[in-house]
Scaffold this motif. Structure first.
Motif, short mmCIF file in Angstrom:
data_model
loop_
_atom_site.label_atom_id
_atom_site.label_comp_id
_atom_site.label_asym_id
_atom_site.label_seq_id
_atom_site.Cartn_x
_atom_site.Cartn_y
_atom_site.Cartn_z
N PHE A 291 0.83 -1.21 0.00
CA PHE A 291 0.00 0.00 0.00
C PHE A 291 0.86 1.26 0.00
CE2 PHE A 291 -2.12 3.38 2.50
CZ PHE A 291 -3.12 3.68 1.59
N ASN A 292 0.47 2.23 -0.85
CA ASN A 292 1.01 3.59 -0.82
C ASN A 292 2.54 3.61 -0.86
OD1 ASN A 292 0.85 6.45 -0.65
ND2 ASN A 292 1.24 6.37 1.55
N GLU A 293 3.10 2.94 -1.84
CA GLU A 293 4.54 3.03 -2.01
C GLU A 293 4.95 4.42 -2.49
OE1 GLU A 293 8.47 2.67 -4.08
OE2 GLU A 293 6.55 3.41 -4.83
N GLU A 294 4.12 5.03 -3.34
CA GLU A 294 4.51 6.28 -3.98
C GLU A 294 4.49 7.47 -3.02
OE1 GLU A 294 5.90 6.69 -6.67
OE2 GLU A 294 5.47 4.95 -7.90
N GLY A 295 3.55 7.53 -2.11
CA GLY A 295 3.54 8.61 -1.13
C GLY A 295 3.08 9.95 -1.66
N CYS A 296 2.43 9.98 -2.83
CA CYS A 296 2.02 11.29 -3.38
C CYS A 296 0.71 11.76 -2.78
CB CYS A 296 1.91 11.22 -4.90
SG CYS A 296 0.86 9.92 -5.54
N ARG A 297 -0.20 10.85 -2.44
CA ARG A 297 -1.44 11.26 -1.78
C ARG A 297 -1.25 11.31 -0.26
NH1 ARG A 297 -7.43 8.30 -1.63
NH2 ARG A 297 -8.44 10.00 -0.45
N PRO B 218 4.52 2.88 13.05
CA PRO B 218 3.35 2.32 13.73
C PRO B 218 2.10 2.41 12.86
CG PRO B 218 4.59 3.77 15.19
CD PRO B 218 5.15 3.97 13.81
N ALA B 219 1.30 1.37 12.87
CA ALA B 219 0.09 1.34 12.04
C ALA B 219 -0.86 2.48 12.38
CB ALA B 219 -0.61 -0.01 12.19
N ASP B 220 -1.04 2.76 13.66
CA ASP B 220 -1.96 3.83 14.05
C ASP B 220 -1.50 5.19 13.53
OD1 ASP B 220 -3.59 2.04 15.30
OD2 ASP B 220 -2.88 2.49 17.34
N VAL B 221 -0.20 5.40 13.52
CA VAL B 221 0.34 6.65 12.98
C VAL B 221 0.05 6.74 11.49
CG1 VAL B 221 2.45 7.97 12.53
CG2 VAL B 221 2.11 6.86 14.75
N ALA B 222 0.31 5.66 10.77
CA ALA B 222 0.07 5.65 9.33
C ALA B 222 -1.40 5.84 9.01
CB ALA B 222 0.58 4.35 8.72
N LEU B 223 -2.28 5.19 9.74
CA LEU B 223 -3.72 5.27 9.47
C LEU B 223 -4.28 6.65 9.73
CD1 LEU B 223 -4.82 1.83 10.95
CD2 LEU B 223 -4.92 2.49 8.54
N SER B 224 -3.60 7.43 10.56
CA SER B 224 -4.09 8.77 10.89
C SER B 224 -3.59 9.84 9.93
CB SER B 224 -3.70 9.14 12.32
OG SER B 224 -2.29 9.27 12.44
N VAL B 225 -2.68 9.50 9.03
CA VAL B 225 -2.16 10.47 8.06
C VAL B 225 -3.31 10.91 7.15
CG1 VAL B 225 -0.66 10.73 6.05
CG2 VAL B 225 0.19 9.58 8.10
N THR B 226 -3.33 12.20 6.82
CA THR B 226 -4.38 12.74 5.96
C THR B 226 -3.79 13.29 4.66
OG1 THR B 226 -4.26 14.91 7.02
CG2 THR B 226 -5.88 13.35 7.89
N ASP B 227 -4.63 13.29 3.62
CA ASP B 227 -4.22 13.92 2.36
C ASP B 227 -4.56 15.40 2.39
OD1 ASP B 227 -6.98 14.08 1.94
OD2 ASP B 227 -7.02 12.54 0.38
N THR B 228 -4.36 16.10 1.29
CA THR B 228 -4.58 17.54 1.29
C THR B 228 -6.05 17.92 1.46
OG1 THR B 228 -4.69 17.50 -1.14
CG2 THR B 228 -2.54 17.98 -0.13
N THR C 164 -8.75 13.78 4.17
CA THR C 164 -9.16 12.38 4.28
C THR C 164 -8.01 11.56 4.85
OG1 THR C 164 -10.61 12.59 2.36
CG2 THR C 164 -10.00 10.36 3.03
N SER C 165 -8.29 10.77 5.88
CA SER C 165 -7.24 9.96 6.49
C SER C 165 -7.04 8.67 5.71
CB SER C 165 -7.59 9.64 7.94
OG SER C 165 -8.67 8.71 8.00
N VAL C 166 -5.89 8.05 5.93
CA VAL C 166 -5.61 6.74 5.34
C VAL C 166 -6.68 5.74 5.77
CG1 VAL C 166 -4.02 4.79 5.36
CG2 VAL C 166 -3.13 7.12 5.11
N ARG C 167 -7.04 5.75 7.05
CA ARG C 167 -8.07 4.84 7.54
C ARG C 167 -9.38 5.03 6.78
NH1 ARG C 167 -8.39 2.28 12.42
NH2 ARG C 167 -6.78 3.66 13.29
N GLU C 168 -9.79 6.28 6.60
CA GLU C 168 -11.04 6.58 5.90
C GLU C 168 -10.96 6.16 4.44
OE1 GLU C 168 -12.37 10.51 8.53
OE2 GLU C 168 -11.08 10.73 6.76
#
Length: 470
Positions: A160-166, A182-192, A195-199
């Motif tokens: 998942f998300n190798e590119e890191g552009c979103r 940490p998974a929780d940290v990654a899941l909480s990341v948001t795009d511009t 929207t979070s990764v989890r969402e």
């Protein structure tokens, strides 16, 4: 509703599951045709008007590519599962409870990207794994007993998300899998858009659970994304190390003002300061002869980004990459001096934070040697190469024995809709990957030690922060 139902993949033509012809050339031709057919089906997903692709992570196009993956894997007899960060695995189990050789890459892309970056590696992994599974399931040509099952089970992965552009950082899925993020940290990341990764993963039906299969070894094949292999006439690149690098997040601070009425000498133009940083990075690269240093500036965010307001803030990212750590140290010194000059000349202040840094980053020598043996067996020209870009294998090699392979990129073009690799080279790469995966599944890299990130022979670690490093 399942993700596949929400985002159906293009209809797949009937793949060639086994090749039982007495003529091995016919079997090889059928394998190549089957691979090219499936890869072109994948390449149609998220296709852009410029004949590239746009499949940013956890978008509908990414979901459709994942549906393609799941459908093809199911057709080949693999079961699929998704872990807690959206890594998608296709698994075949020969020995219940045994660990897995994992092979794959990523299906997500940059905006207006090429069709080969990452996607080729996933399609190649599916086909290499199918060929090995067919070999294990088949009887010998003389009607004798079946070949013994490999020591390890086999899993194909779409990271998942190798590119890191979103979503930042890049290489997110493999960073979580290897415990670097940490998974929780990654899941909480948001795009511009907020929207979070989890969402986003929930929206496309790919927020899974668990930590994924336990790895015994890893293999990945990728386009080179440079032109050294094409220039040298090499079919297979044996990746032995990653260039040293330093990455920075930067904020240039100025002061808002009217673009028409404010006297030029009174302006504190953050965009002027940022523009001079762009030029500075190129000048630093040009300072060293022989193209031994690569520099870049990207992802500029300008505030308030109004046509009649002098910008008060610009955020951007910078990176420096080289195969010579002494050159990297010199480049950093030039960068520090140049930033001080820009602050004084443009009347701005510049905050710089080093987000990632690492030294020459080696792969296991035993894996490079194994790959060289496989290339020799197949009669494929090969040589050891650096990777200048980040790949999921960089994370994986720190936890399990890893083999990283390249095939040539025409004109060295990548992250571009014109990205291309010749059919003969991509098919040779699948043959190569098949042999490497077979040997990994037989345990031929057991005991190969993982190198320490940021080291060369005879040196000590410098900095091991490297999750999300494209």
């Amino acid at each position: 509703m399942t993700a596949a139902a929400m985002h159906p993949a293009p209809e797949l033509t009937n793949p060639v599951l086994t090749c039982n012809s007495g003529d091995p050339r016919q079997g090889a031709a059928a394998d190549a045709a089957s691979f090219l057919r499936d890869f072109r089906s994948l390449s149609a997903i998220g296709e852009t008007p410029g004949h590239g692709v746009d499949r940013q992570a956890a978008t509908p196009a990414d979901a459709q590519a994942r549906a393609w993956f799941t459908s093809l894997a199911s057709h080949y007899g693999f079961r699929t599962e998704t872990d807690r960060i959206g890594n998608l695995f296709a698994l075949i189990e020969w020995h219940p409870g045994a660990p897995y050789v994992i092979v794959g890459s990523h299906l997500d892309s940059q905006p207006t990207a090429g069709k080969y970056d990452g996607a080729y590696g996933v399609a190649a992994a599916l086909h290499a794994s199918r060929r090995l599974a067919d070999k294990v399931a088949s009887q010998s040509p003389d009607g004798g007993t079946r070949p013994a099952a490999p020591k390890y089970n086999l899993a194909v992965v779409d990271w998942f998300n190798e590119e890191g552009c979103r979503f930042a950082p890049s290489m997110m899925g493999s960073s979580v899998y290897t415990g670097k993020l940490p998974a929780d940290v990654a899941l909480s990341v948001t795009d511009t858009a907020g929207t979070s990764v989890r969402e986003a993963l929930t929206e496309i039906g790919h927020l899974g659970s668990g930590e994924g299969p336990t790895a015994a070894a890893y293999a990945e094949i990728h386009i080179e994304q440079g032109r050294s292999m094409e220039d040298s006439g090499t079919t297979i690149g044996l990746v032995h190390a990653c260039w040293a690098a330093a990455k920075y997040t930067v904020t240039v601070h100025g002061e808002q003002a009217h673009t028409g009425s404010t006297v030029i000498v009174d302006r504190k133009d953050a965009l002027l300061g940022a523009s001079r940083l762009v030029v500075l990075l190129r000048e630093i690269a040009d300072h060293f002869s022989g193209a031994v240093l690569h520099t870049s500036v990207g992802q500029l965010t300008v505030y308030p980004n109004s046509p009649v307001v002098v910008p008060s803030r610009v955020e951007l990212v910078m990176d420096l990459r080289t195969a010579d750590e002494d050159i990297l140290a010199s480049a950093k010194a030039l960068l520090r001096a140049g930033i001080a000059s820009i602050e004084a000349e443009a009347n701005v202040s510049i905050d710089v934070a080093e987000s990632h840094a690492w030294g020459i980053n080696p792969y296991q020598p035993a894996g490079v040697a194994l790959a060289a043996e496989c290339a020799a067996e197949l009669g494929l020209s090969n040589r050891e190469v650096f990777t200048l870009a980040g790949h999921d294998s960089i994370n994986m090699k720190d936890v399990v024995p890893t083999v990283m392979l390249f095939v040539p990129s025409v004109d060295g073009i990548s992250h571009n809709e014109r990205e291309y690799t010749n059919d003969d080279d991509v098919c040779a790469g699948v043959d190569m990957l098949t042999r490497v995966v077979e040997r990994l599944c037989n345990g031929d890299l057991d005991g190969a030690s993982s190198p320490v990130p940021g080291t060369q022979p005879g040196t000590q670690p410098e900095d091991t922060r490297q999750e999300g490093t494209k």
